[in-house]
Design a protein around this motif. Structure first.
Motif, PDB file in Angstrom:
ATOM      1  N   PRO A   1       0.819  -1.226   0.000  1.00 41.77           N
ATOM      2  CA  PRO A   1       0.000   0.000   0.000  1.00 41.77           C
ATOM      3  C   PRO A   1       0.851   1.275   0.000  1.00 41.77           C
ATOM      4  CG  PRO A   1       0.121  -0.870   2.216  1.00 41.77           C
ATOM      5  CD  PRO A   1       0.867  -1.854   1.327  1.00 41.77           C
ATOM      6  N   LEU A   2       1.831   1.348  -0.887  1.00 43.01           N
ATOM      7  CA  LEU A   2       2.770   2.462  -0.915  1.00 43.01           C
ATOM      8  C   LEU A   2       2.084   3.753  -1.355  1.00 43.01           C
ATOM      9  CD1 LEU A   2       5.782   0.601  -2.524  1.00 43.01           C
ATOM     10  CD2 LEU A   2       5.623   1.421  -0.162  1.00 43.01           C
ATOM     11  N   VAL A   3       2.440   4.842  -0.676  1.00 36.74           N
ATOM     12  CA  VAL A   3       1.912   6.162  -1.001  1.00 36.74           C
ATOM     13  C   VAL A   3       3.043   7.064  -1.489  1.00 36.74           C
ATOM     14  CG1 VAL A   3       0.718   8.186  -0.082  1.00 36.74           C
ATOM     15  CG2 VAL A   3       0.056   5.906   0.690  1.00 36.74           C
ATOM     16  N   HIS A   4       4.219   6.960  -0.859  1.00 41.73           N
ATOM     17  CA  HIS A   4       5.374   7.764  -1.230  1.00 41.73           C
ATOM     18  C   HIS A   4       6.576   6.837  -1.410  1.00 41.73           C
ATOM     19  CE1 HIS A   4       3.183  11.411  -0.190  1.00 41.73           C
ATOM     20  NE2 HIS A   4       2.818  10.806   0.923  1.00 41.73           N
ATOM     21  N   VAL A   5       7.195   6.873  -2.577  1.00 38.08           N
ATOM     22  CA  VAL A   5       8.363   6.053  -2.876  1.00 38.08           C
ATOM     23  C   VAL A   5       9.502   6.961  -3.303  1.00 38.08           C
ATOM     24  CG1 VAL A   5       9.319   4.266  -4.382  1.00 38.08           C
ATOM     25  CG2 VAL A   5       6.964   4.076  -3.548  1.00 38.08           C
ATOM     26  N   TYR A   6      10.614   6.852  -2.587  1.00 45.68           N
ATOM     27  CA  TYR A   6      11.811   7.635  -2.884  1.00 45.68           C
ATOM     28  C   TYR A   6      12.974   6.668  -3.071  1.00 45.68           C
ATOM     29  CZ  TYR A   6       8.919  11.271  -0.754  1.00 45.68           C
ATOM     30  OH  TYR A   6       7.891  12.128  -0.448  1.00 45.68           O
ATOM     31  N   LEU A   7      13.378   6.464  -4.304  1.00 50.89           N
ATOM     32  CA  LEU A   7      14.491   5.569  -4.622  1.00 50.89           C
ATOM     33  C   LEU A   7      15.504   6.266  -5.527  1.00 50.89           C
ATOM     34  CD1 LEU A   7      12.518   2.259  -5.212  1.00 50.89           C
ATOM     35  CD2 LEU A   7      14.182   2.692  -3.408  1.00 50.89           C
ATOM     36  N   SER A   8      15.583   7.560  -5.423  1.00 53.60           N
ATOM     37  CA  SER A   8      16.484   8.308  -6.295  1.00 53.60           C
ATOM     38  C   SER A   8      17.941   8.109  -5.897  1.00 53.60           C
ATOM     39  CB  SER A   8      16.145   9.800  -6.257  1.00 53.60           C
ATOM     40  OG  SER A   8      16.433  10.340  -4.990  1.00 53.60           O
ATOM     41  N   GLN A   9      18.810   8.368  -6.842  1.00 53.88           N
ATOM     42  CA  GLN A   9      20.257   8.332  -6.656  1.00 53.88           C
ATOM     43  C   GLN A   9      20.749   6.977  -6.144  1.00 53.88           C
ATOM     44  OE1 GLN A   9      21.813  11.857  -4.773  1.00 53.88           O
ATOM     45  NE2 GLN A   9      20.242  13.127  -5.706  1.00 53.88           N
ATOM     46  N   ASN A  10      20.352   5.945  -6.869  1.00 53.91           N
ATOM     47  CA  ASN A  10      20.849   4.597  -6.655  1.00 53.91           C
ATOM     48  C   ASN A  10      21.387   4.089  -7.988  1.00 53.91           C
ATOM     49  OD1 ASN A  10      20.297   3.660  -3.793  1.00 53.91           O
ATOM     50  ND2 ASN A  10      18.310   4.509  -4.331  1.00 53.91           N
TER      51      ASN A  10
ATOM     52  N   LEU B   1       6.318   9.360  -6.635  1.00 50.95           N
ATOM     53  CA  LEU B   1       7.185   8.316  -7.177  1.00 50.95           C
ATOM     54  C   LEU B   1       8.452   8.986  -7.681  1.00 50.95           C
ATOM     55  CD1 LEU B   1       7.659   5.354  -7.876  1.00 50.95           C
ATOM     56  CD2 LEU B   1       6.535   5.768 -10.069  1.00 50.95           C
ATOM     57  N   ASP B   2       9.534   8.811  -6.917  1.00 51.30           N
ATOM     58  CA  ASP B   2      10.822   9.401  -7.278  1.00 51.30           C
ATOM     59  C   ASP B   2      11.812   8.283  -7.572  1.00 51.30           C
ATOM     60  OD1 ASP B   2      13.173  10.786  -7.626  1.00 51.30           O
ATOM     61  OD2 ASP B   2      13.107  11.811  -5.687  1.00 51.30           O
ATOM     62  N   LEU B   3      12.034   8.059  -8.852  1.00 51.55           N
ATOM     63  CA  LEU B   3      12.989   7.054  -9.315  1.00 51.55           C
ATOM     64  C   LEU B   3      14.110   7.727 -10.104  1.00 51.55           C
ATOM     65  CD1 LEU B   3      10.429   4.371 -10.566  1.00 51.55           C
ATOM     66  CD2 LEU B   3      11.670   4.407  -8.396  1.00 51.55           C
ATOM     67  N   SER B   4      14.301   9.003  -9.890  1.00 50.65           N
ATOM     68  CA  SER B   4      15.290   9.763 -10.652  1.00 50.65           C
ATOM     69  C   SER B   4      16.710   9.343 -10.306  1.00 50.65           C
ATOM     70  CB  SER B   4      15.107  11.259 -10.396  1.00 50.65           C
ATOM     71  OG  SER B   4      15.309  11.565  -9.033  1.00 50.65           O
ATOM     72  N   HIS B   5      17.618   9.639 -11.212  1.00 50.20           N
ATOM     73  CA  HIS B   5      19.050   9.375 -11.026  1.00 50.20           C
ATOM     74  C   HIS B   5      19.337   7.889 -10.773  1.00 50.20           C
ATOM     75  CE1 HIS B   5      20.224  13.642 -10.906  1.00 50.20           C
ATOM     76  NE2 HIS B   5      19.026  13.803 -10.393  1.00 50.20           N
ATOM     77  N   ASN B   6      18.836   7.054 -11.655  1.00 50.82           N
ATOM     78  CA  ASN B   6      19.121   5.621 -11.634  1.00 50.82           C
ATOM     79  C   ASN B   6      19.551   5.218 -13.034  1.00 50.82           C
ATOM     80  OD1 ASN B   6      18.514   4.163  -8.963  1.00 50.82           O
ATOM     81  ND2 ASN B   6      16.797   5.574  -9.142  1.00 50.82           N
ATOM     82  N   GLN B   7      19.420   3.959 -13.361  1.00 55.00           N
ATOM     83  CA  GLN B   7      19.790   3.452 -14.673  1.00 55.00           C
ATOM     84  C   GLN B   7      18.624   2.674 -15.279  1.00 55.00           C
ATOM     85  OE1 GLN B   7      23.331   1.234 -13.695  1.00 55.00           O
ATOM     86  NE2 GLN B   7      24.400   3.057 -13.019  1.00 55.00           N
TER      87      GLN B   7
ATOM     88  N   LEU C   1       5.950  13.053  -9.919  1.00 54.38           N
ATOM     89  CA  LEU C   1       6.517  11.974 -10.727  1.00 54.38           C
ATOM     90  C   LEU C   1       7.893  12.406 -11.195  1.00 54.38           C
ATOM     91  CD1 LEU C   1       6.242   9.222 -12.130  1.00 54.38           C
ATOM     92  CD2 LEU C   1       5.171  10.427 -14.055  1.00 54.38           C
ATOM     93  N   LEU C   2       8.920  11.799 -10.635  1.00 51.22           N
ATOM     94  CA  LEU C   2      10.290  12.150 -10.968  1.00 51.22           C
ATOM     95  C   LEU C   2      10.996  10.942 -11.560  1.00 51.22           C
ATOM     96  CD1 LEU C   2       9.547  13.528  -7.931  1.00 51.22           C
ATOM     97  CD2 LEU C   2      11.513  14.826  -8.676  1.00 51.22           C
ATOM     98  N   LEU C   3      11.235  10.995 -12.869  1.00 52.68           N
ATOM     99  CA  LEU C   3      11.877   9.901 -13.597  1.00 52.68           C
ATOM    100  C   LEU C   3      13.126  10.374 -14.338  1.00 52.68           C
ATOM    101  CD1 LEU C   3       8.672   8.229 -15.099  1.00 52.68           C
ATOM    102  CD2 LEU C   3       9.958   7.528 -13.069  1.00 52.68           C
TER     103      LEU C   3
END
Length: 126
Positions: free
Chosen positions: A29-38, A57-63, A81-83
């Motif tokens: 039940p995710l509401v905020h996801v921060y996985l940037s800079q990985n 949804l922050d998935l910025s700065h990944n591959q 939405l950060l991609l």
């Protein structure tokens, strides 16, 4: 991680996490996801396809690769939405036009082609 049934905020930004996004995220039940800079790789296809309550949804700065998945249009509460800074490609999905509450979107430094969608061009705040 996949067995946590009440997790709403998930922040593992600025680590050295590698691998792909687990498909089990879609059952949380995710509401905020921060996985940037990985160093996350792979596709967005299955990771969040049933995460209808997502606001951030922050998935910025990944591959990450592939394109923006069709399920994105079903996330009606999406506000951020950060991609950006990935290797996403293809056309910008028309499904983004369904995100009425979207107030911030970052698709910079990816490999998208085509035109900016008319529904995104003149929205104040984006």
């Amino acid at each position: 991680m996949c067995n946590v049934s009440s997790l709403q905020v998930f922040d593992l930004s600025e680590n050295i996490i590698t691998g792909t996004l687990p498909s089990c995220f879609s059952s949380l039940p995710l509401v905020h996801v921060y996985l940037s800079q990985n160093k996350l790789q792979g596709s967005l296809e299955d990771a969040f396809h049933n995460s209808f309550e997502l606001i951030t949804l922050d998935l910025s700065h990944n591959q990450l690769t592939s394109n923006i998945s069709e399920w994105i249009g079903e996330v009606s509460h999406m506000n951020f939405l950060l991609l950006g800074y990935n290797n996403l490609e293809g056309r910008i999905s028309i499904q983004l036009c369904k995100l009425d509450k979207l107030s911030f979107i970052d698709l910079s430094h990816d490999k998208f082609s085509g035109h900016i969608l008319p529904c995104l061009r003149f929205r104040s705040g984006i």
